[in-house]
Design a protein around this motif. Structure first.
Motif, PDB file in Angstrom:
ATOM      1  N   ALA A   5      24.150 -34.577  -7.043  1.00 24.85           N
ATOM      2  CA  ALA A   5      23.149 -36.281  -6.706  1.00 24.85           C
ATOM      3  C   ALA A   5      23.649 -37.003  -6.107  1.00 24.85           C
ATOM      4  CB  ALA A   5      23.059 -36.084  -7.979  1.00 24.85           C
ATOM      5  N   SER A   6      23.160 -37.995  -6.071  1.00 27.55           N
ATOM      6  CA  SER A   6      23.428 -39.214  -5.015  1.00 27.55           C
ATOM      7  C   SER A   6      23.869 -40.123  -6.304  1.00 27.55           C
ATOM      8  CB  SER A   6      21.802 -39.764  -4.074  1.00 27.55           C
ATOM      9  OG  SER A   6      21.930 -39.158  -3.219  1.00 27.55           O
ATOM     10  N   ILE A   7      24.512 -41.164  -5.927  1.00 29.43           N
ATOM     11  CA  ILE A   7      24.857 -41.969  -5.946  1.00 29.43           C
ATOM     12  C   ILE A   7      25.090 -43.267  -6.620  1.00 29.43           C
ATOM     13  CG2 ILE A   7      27.019 -42.835  -8.280  1.00 29.43           C
ATOM     14  CD1 ILE A   7      25.988 -40.031  -8.595  1.00 29.43           C
ATOM     15  N   ASN A   8      24.609 -44.621  -7.398  1.00 27.41           N
ATOM     16  CA  ASN A   8      24.749 -45.626  -6.951  1.00 27.41           C
ATOM     17  C   ASN A   8      25.438 -46.524  -8.487  1.00 27.41           C
ATOM     18  OD1 ASN A   8      23.550 -48.193  -6.832  1.00 27.41           O
ATOM     19  ND2 ASN A   8      21.993 -47.726  -8.408  1.00 27.41           N
ATOM     20  N   ILE A   9      26.172 -47.215  -8.478  1.00 28.85           N
ATOM     21  CA  ILE A   9      27.233 -48.315  -8.929  1.00 28.85           C
ATOM     22  C   ILE A   9      26.742 -49.266  -9.347  1.00 28.85           C
ATOM     23  CG2 ILE A   9      29.576 -48.599  -9.858  1.00 28.85           C
ATOM     24  CD1 ILE A   9      30.364 -46.829  -8.249  1.00 28.85           C
ATOM     25  N   GLY A  29      27.663 -33.842 -12.233  1.00 29.26           N
ATOM     26  CA  GLY A  29      27.346 -34.650 -10.841  1.00 29.26           C
ATOM     27  C   GLY A  29      28.257 -34.513 -10.203  1.00 29.26           C
ATOM     28  N   CYS A  30      28.515 -34.769  -8.747  1.00 28.24           N
ATOM     29  CA  CYS A  30      28.952 -35.142  -7.190  1.00 28.24           C
ATOM     30  C   CYS A  30      27.506 -35.701  -6.557  1.00 28.24           C
ATOM     31  CB  CYS A  30      29.543 -33.936  -7.138  1.00 28.24           C
ATOM     32  SG  CYS A  30      30.385 -34.422  -5.364  1.00 28.24           S
ATOM     33  N   GLY A  31      28.170 -36.845  -5.959  1.00 26.00           N
ATOM     34  CA  GLY A  31      27.268 -37.384  -5.023  1.00 26.00           C
ATOM     35  C   GLY A  31      28.188 -38.335  -3.830  1.00 26.00           C
ATOM     36  N   GLU A  32      26.834 -39.576  -3.466  1.00 26.00           N
ATOM     37  CA  GLU A  32      27.129 -40.311  -2.627  1.00 26.00           C
ATOM     38  C   GLU A  32      27.398 -41.806  -2.561  1.00 26.00           C
ATOM     39  OE1 GLU A  32      25.704 -41.479   2.175  1.00 26.00           O
ATOM     40  OE2 GLU A  32      26.787 -39.094   1.743  1.00 26.00           O
ATOM     41  N   ILE A  33      28.485 -42.136  -2.806  1.00 26.26           N
ATOM     42  CA  ILE A  33      27.336 -43.561  -3.437  1.00 26.26           C
ATOM     43  C   ILE A  33      26.282 -44.624  -1.761  1.00 26.26           C
ATOM     44  CG2 ILE A  33      28.612 -46.806  -3.259  1.00 26.26           C
ATOM     45  CD1 ILE A  33      31.298 -45.411  -4.760  1.00 26.26           C
ATOM     46  N   ALA A  52      33.035 -38.118  -7.812  1.00 30.26           N
ATOM     47  CA  ALA A  52      32.720 -37.219  -9.121  1.00 30.26           C
ATOM     48  C   ALA A  52      32.593 -37.373 -10.343  1.00 30.26           C
ATOM     49  CB  ALA A  52      33.756 -35.862  -9.239  1.00 30.26           C
ATOM     50  N   THR A  53      31.459 -37.609 -11.376  1.00 25.30           N
ATOM     51  CA  THR A  53      31.593 -38.077 -12.166  1.00 25.30           C
ATOM     52  C   THR A  53      31.522 -37.264 -13.306  1.00 25.30           C
ATOM     53  OG1 THR A  53      29.299 -37.145 -12.562  1.00 25.30           O
ATOM     54  CG2 THR A  53      29.227 -38.943 -10.787  1.00 25.30           C
ATOM     55  N   ILE A  54      31.428 -38.358 -14.370  1.00 24.12           N
ATOM     56  CA  ILE A  54      31.309 -37.884 -15.930  1.00 24.12           C
ATOM     57  C   ILE A  54      30.882 -38.491 -16.791  1.00 24.12           C
ATOM     58  CG2 ILE A  54      33.402 -38.808 -17.683  1.00 24.12           C
ATOM     59  CD1 ILE A  54      35.443 -39.210 -16.421  1.00 24.12           C
ATOM     60  N   ALA A  55      30.714 -37.295 -17.134  1.00 30.55           N
ATOM     61  CA  ALA A  55      28.886 -37.513 -18.372  1.00 30.55           C
ATOM     62  C   ALA A  55      29.624 -39.071 -19.042  1.00 30.55           C
ATOM     63  CB  ALA A  55      28.700 -36.063 -18.587  1.00 30.55           C
ATOM     64  N   VAL A  56      30.649 -38.630 -19.888  1.00 26.27           N
ATOM     65  CA  VAL A  56      30.262 -39.330 -21.253  1.00 26.27           C
ATOM     66  C   VAL A  56      32.070 -40.340 -20.773  1.00 26.27           C
ATOM     67  CG1 VAL A  56      30.590 -39.642 -23.600  1.00 26.27           C
ATOM     68  CG2 VAL A  56      29.150 -37.146 -22.596  1.00 26.27           C
ATOM     69  N   ASP A  96      29.009 -46.046 -14.544  1.00 26.66           N
ATOM     70  CA  ASP A  96      29.836 -47.523 -14.553  1.00 26.66           C
ATOM     71  C   ASP A  96      31.412 -47.245 -14.020  1.00 26.66           C
ATOM     72  OD1 ASP A  96      32.855 -48.544 -16.680  1.00 26.66           O
ATOM     73  OD2 ASP A  96      30.930 -49.609 -16.663  1.00 26.66           O
ATOM     74  N   LEU A  97      32.317 -47.695 -13.677  1.00 24.37           N
ATOM     75  CA  LEU A  97      33.263 -47.566 -12.781  1.00 24.37           C
ATOM     76  C   LEU A  97      34.222 -46.349 -13.973  1.00 24.37           C
ATOM     77  CD1 LEU A  97      34.553 -48.237  -9.964  1.00 24.37           C
ATOM     78  CD2 LEU A  97      35.389 -50.098 -11.088  1.00 24.37           C
ATOM     79  N   ARG A  98      34.136 -46.772 -14.579  1.00 20.61           N
ATOM     80  CA  ARG A  98      34.938 -45.970 -15.959  1.00 20.61           C
ATOM     81  C   ARG A  98      34.741 -44.401 -15.449  1.00 20.61           C
ATOM     82  NH1 ARG A  98      33.663 -49.742 -19.364  1.00 20.61           N
ATOM     83  NH2 ARG A  98      31.765 -47.931 -20.066  1.00 20.61           N
ATOM     84  N   ALA A  99      33.379 -43.565 -14.906  1.00 18.72           N
ATOM     85  CA  ALA A  99      32.713 -42.803 -14.949  1.00 18.72           C
ATOM     86  C   ALA A  99      33.116 -41.876 -13.354  1.00 18.72           C
ATOM     87  CB  ALA A  99      30.716 -42.832 -15.371  1.00 18.72           C
ATOM     88  N   VAL A 100      33.295 -43.129 -11.843  1.00 20.88           N
ATOM     89  CA  VAL A 100      33.754 -42.042 -11.307  1.00 20.88           C
ATOM     90  C   VAL A 100      35.321 -41.570 -11.015  1.00 20.88           C
ATOM     91  CG1 VAL A 100      31.357 -42.393 -10.718  1.00 20.88           C
ATOM     92  CG2 VAL A 100      33.541 -44.223 -10.276  1.00 20.88           C
ATOM     93  N   VAL A 101      35.682 -40.784 -10.154  1.00 24.48           N
ATOM     94  CA  VAL A 101      36.692 -40.029  -9.294  1.00 24.48           C
ATOM     95  C   VAL A 101      36.210 -39.504  -7.918  1.00 24.48           C
ATOM     96  CG1 VAL A 101      39.025 -38.269  -9.253  1.00 24.48           C
ATOM     97  CG2 VAL A 101      37.408 -39.514 -12.012  1.00 24.48           C
TER      98      VAL A 101
END
Length: 310
Positions: A5-9, A29-33, A52-56, A96-101
């Protein structure tokens, strides 16, 4: 289900997009900033980066009962993407920044999405919780969406793995990944009989139960050696029975696990980029969700399906 999915931080910690009615599902989820908040401009992420995103990811607060003990995936205060709250089936998600790699080059977005849970959870369970070592012999129950990734993680560690599944075709797949045929329990064969007939009594250090039925939990208690470990991941049966005499006499450790953390996802993506783990994933357009869900219910999906935004 998984979803690139597309990602907005956003700049704020919790700027989740809200919807009327039921929340959007999707917890992998995985997407583009497409936007970066002011507070994280110097975080090392740029517009267009794939993440890539962490759900929790946890709330990260010092007074959080879970985050303060390095248990972010158990945090009750943070947003739980796709788990009863808005998730990654939505066209945009604020994270949140903690959720993304960062996703390494060469990893398809569908595979990176699967890595966020189906691989990360298996990795956390085997490496962090069960602490499987190369000299161990482990018994793996189930080669489903998580179990097949677990198999590859154990093979990477270098431990011997005995594998059981009710589907012979999945066992054949395990053989293609390098599991010796003598370490595959034929579909329909009694696990306890197989262990006895193959001289494995007293040799299984850890059982990895990615099924979680009455039968697999009972088998695990009976086949694991004295002082052994039972790792519980699958939950097909919501309640199982501990044989107290077996547990006490063998001094067994029963280990439960849930999800994984940021460092697990980072390490998993590195292993995937190096070809050490090859998640099995199919792709389909998001609009085909109803048909895909029926295929899952009918048992026609062997691992994971990533649903793609058009």
């Amino acid at each position: 289900m998984t979803l690139p999915a597309s990602i907005n931080i956003p700049s704020s910690m919790y700027a989740w997009r809200k919807h009327k009615g039921n929340p959007e599902p999707g917890h992998e989820g995985c997407g583009e900033i497409v936007q970066i908040g002011e507070d994280v401009k110097d975080s090392g992420f740029r517009l267009g980066d794939r993440i890539a995103t962490i759900a929790v990811p946890g709330c990260g607060l010092d007074d959080c009962p879970e985050c303060s003990r390095d248990l972010a995936q158990l945090c009750e205060q943070a947003h739980h993407a796709g788990i009863g709250q808005d998730g990654f089936y939505a066209p945009y998600a604020a994270l949140d920044l903690r959720a993304v790699v960062h996703v390494p080059e060469g990893i398809p977005s569908s595979v990176a999405a699967v890595a966020t849970d189906a691989v990360k959870t298996s990795y956390h369970a085997i490496v962090r919780r069960a602490e499987v070592k190369p000299q161990e012999t482990v018994f793996l129950f189930g080669l489903g969406g998580l179990g097949f990734n677990a198999l590859q993680i154990v093979l990477h560690i270098g431990a011997r793995v005995i594998v059981s599944d009710i589907r012979q075709e999945r066992l054949e797949e395990a053989a293609r990944f390098g599991v010796p045929r003598q370490d595959l329990v034929p579909a329909g064969k009694s696990v306890q009989d197989f262990v006895l007939e193959n001289g494995l009594q007293g040799k299984i250090d850890t059982t990895l139960d990615f099924v979680g039925t009455h039968q697999t939990f009972q088998d695990a208690q009976n086949i694991v050696r004295r002082g052994g470990k039972l790792l519980c991941v699958g939950t097909l049966d919501e309640e199982n029975t501990i044989d107290m005499k077996i547990g006490i006499q063998k001094r067994l450790s029963i280990i439960f696990t849930y999800g994984g953390q940021w460092r697990d996802l980072e390490e998993v993506l590195d292993l995937i980029s190096k070809g050490m783990i090859r998640p099995q994933v199919e792709t389909a357009p998001l609009k085909e969700f109803p048909q895909i869900l029926k295929s899952v219910c009918d048992g026609k999906v062997k691992a994971r399906v990533a649903l793609l935004h058009e």
